[in-house]
Design a protein around this motif. Structure first.
Motif, PDB file in Angstrom:
ATOM      1  N   THR A   1       1.208   1.990  -3.884  1.00 15.21           N
ATOM      2  CA  THR A   1      -0.286   3.026  -3.835  1.00 15.21           C
ATOM      3  C   THR A   1      -0.527   4.130  -3.600  1.00 15.21           C
ATOM      4  OG1 THR A   1      -1.144  -0.020  -4.055  1.00 15.21           O
ATOM      5  CG2 THR A   1      -2.382   2.587  -4.404  1.00 15.21           C
TER       6      THR A   1
ATOM      7  N   ASN B   1       2.241   7.394  -4.779  1.00 13.68           N
ATOM      8  CA  ASN B   1       1.423   7.508  -6.418  1.00 13.68           C
ATOM      9  C   ASN B   1       0.363   8.266  -6.043  1.00 13.68           C
ATOM     10  OD1 ASN B   1       3.218   6.179  -8.318  1.00 13.68           O
ATOM     11  ND2 ASN B   1       3.857   4.884  -7.239  1.00 13.68           N
ATOM     12  N   MET B   2       0.041   8.140  -5.139  1.00 13.99           N
ATOM     13  CA  MET B   2      -2.019   8.365  -5.333  1.00 13.99           C
ATOM     14  C   MET B   2      -1.359  10.041  -5.124  1.00 13.99           C
ATOM     15  SD  MET B   2      -4.411   6.312  -2.609  1.00 13.99           S
ATOM     16  CE  MET B   2      -5.638   7.987  -2.148  1.00 13.99           C
TER      17      MET B   2
ATOM     18  N   PHE C   1       0.220  -1.323   0.219  1.00 10.69           N
ATOM     19  CA  PHE C   1       0.125   0.320   0.229  1.00 10.69           C
ATOM     20  C   PHE C   1       0.730   1.528  -0.104  1.00 10.69           C
ATOM     21  CE2 PHE C   1      -3.243  -2.619   1.840  1.00 10.69           C
ATOM     22  CZ  PHE C   1      -4.392  -2.821   1.217  1.00 10.69           C
TER      23      PHE C   1
END
Length: 218
Positions: A31, A34-35, A28
């Motif tokens: 993830t 990059n959010m 995560f």
């Protein structure tokens, strides 16, 4: 006496349990990192970015500096193609139809871009460097037939000073001289031959200027 640094079964089990616990968190983490990055939208086809220098795009059939074709119709590219996308039919050169140095040339050459996977194995198989790949990648078309490129579509454009084939080889040379790069342009004898057999040839005038400037053989 046991080494105090040696891991005990309990200590190893605890480390494995902690690794299993934090493994999803690490995933995560990629993830979440990059959010919060800004979104980049490519404005293609209105803004086109250059491809990598060695990009595998549309094929080109190359020529020698005097205009003769490099393809000798050996069909090695067709044999190397894993997608069976290349069809070659060789033929023999004659005194009045000399398309390439040596005995043979590619009379028919087709690449089916509905099958081609752009792997480049055909380039590696070519013994004369007749076949190379360009940076052109826009190959879509309205019909399936249009994606089967013929020899006329694959031949590289004639550079300034090249004399369109067919015409004889440079006088006093062999195909080995062409392979070694010793032919650097058309000669007056080649120009005179084309002027006699094809006086309306569009490349004749530029080739005549190249021949008189001293180009020919190193």
């Amino acid at each position: 006496m046991a080494d105090p640094q040696e891991s005990t079964p309990e200590r190893g089990g605890l480390g494995k349990a902690l690794g299993d616990f934090f493994a999803p968190v690490a995933g995560f983490g990629v993830t979440f990192s990059n959010m919060f990055r800004p979104m980049v939208t490519e404005q293609y086809p209105f803004v086109k970015h250059p491809t990598a220098p060695r990009y595998h795009g549309r094929h080109h059939l190359n020529r020698y500096p005097d205009g003769l074709e490099k393809c000798i119709g050996c069909e090695l590219c067709a044999w190397a193609c894993p997608a069976d996308a290349i069809f070659v039919e060789g033929a023999s050169n004659t005194a009045d139809e000399q398309h390439s140095p040596g005995e043979r040339y590619g009379r028919v050459y087709e690449i089916n871009y509905l099958r081609c996977i752009f792997c480049g194995l055909c380039i590696e198989a070519c013994p004369t460097r007749a076949l190379t790949m360009s940076n052109e990648f826009e190959l879509a078309g309205p019909t399936r037939e249009g994606l089967i490129f013929t020899k006329e579509e694959l031949l590289a454009p004639l550079n300034e000073g090249m004399l369109a084939a067919p015409h004889p080889m440079v006088e006093g040379t062999t195909d080995d001289d062409y392979y070694r790069g010793e032919v650097t342009g058309p000669t007056q004898t080649q120009v005179d031959w084309v002027a006699e057999h094809r006086p309306d040839e569009p490349t004749l005038e530029a080739a005549r200027r190249a021949a008189t400037s001293g180009k020919g053989v190193k």
